[in-house]
Motif scaffolding. Structure first.
Motif: not given
Length: 233
Positions: A83-88
């Protein structure tokens, strides 16, 4: 005149020897579980010096501990979670936090050395109360202990630095990929095998950082235990 000086010098050494033996008996009588109580109640000169020195070293230890509390924020917690990786925006914040921490961690050991130098100055003054025969051994023994403890601190600071270097590299790699694609299994889809390999290498390096942190903790605890046992011999 020379003979009188020699007599006084010998008396000082003898007095110091007796004082040390009395202190050792106090510690041995208390046992490992009551070391702190024995130190706090000993009526010997070296016991008094030990208490005052302990107060100074405790202050130093607290200050050193505070140098590491700056790394306790949660910005980088789970920074490689899907989730954190996908949110730039979150990924960028992690990258910026890792680089900011790198600047901070590089200042830790110079600050530690400044604290230890100030501590040494204070303890030399405290140790001047000791008889001549026990002053140098006391200061020498304390110097050896602090050198060993500094080594543990340096290892931990180096490990923190390695962790932040890895975090900065991993988040930079992901940011450079642009929009992150995630498959149905929650795995990141990399543009090529080289990017995948670099990412996996960084993840493995993070695991090594965790193992090293655990190793430092175990070895530091073993050192503290062995040091206490030496007092009881």
């Amino acid at each position: 005149m020379t003979a009188a000086v020699l007599v006084l010098s010998n008396q000082a050494r003898i007095s110091g020897y007796i004082d040390v033996k009395r202190f050792q008996r106090d510690i041995q009588a208390g046992g490992a579980e009551n070391f702190e109580k024995a130190l706090s109640t000993s009526q010997t000169v070296i016991g008094s010096v030990g208490r005052d020195s302990r107060e100074v070293t405790d202050q130093t230890n607290n200050s050193v501990g505070q140098l590491f509390t700056q790394f306790d924020d949660h910005t980088l917690d789970g920074f490689l979670e899907t989730a954190k990786v996908k949110d730039r925006s979150v990924l960028l914040a992690s990258y910026q936090a890792a680089n900011a921490k790198l600047v901070q961690v590089r200042l830790v050991m110079p600050a530690v050395d400044a604290l230890l130098a100030d501590e040494r100055t204070k303890i030399v003054v405290i140790a001047s109360r000791l008889p001549e025969g026990s002053r140098d051994p006391f200061l020498g023994g304390l110097s050896q202990e602090r050198a060993a403890e500094r080594n543990f601190v340096e290892r931990r600071a180096t490990n923190y630095q390695r962790m932040f270097e890895i975090a900065a590299s991993a988040t930079k790699l992901l940011l450079d990929m642009g929009e992150i694609s995630i498959n149905e299994s929650g795995q990141i889809l990399f543009p090529d095998q080289n990017a995948l390999k670099n990412y996996n290498d960084l993840v493995d390096a993070l695991r090594q950082v965790a193992l090293e942190d655990e190793k430092i903790t175990v070895e530091a605890a073993a050192y503290d235990k062995a040091r206490l046992e030496r007092f009881l011999i």
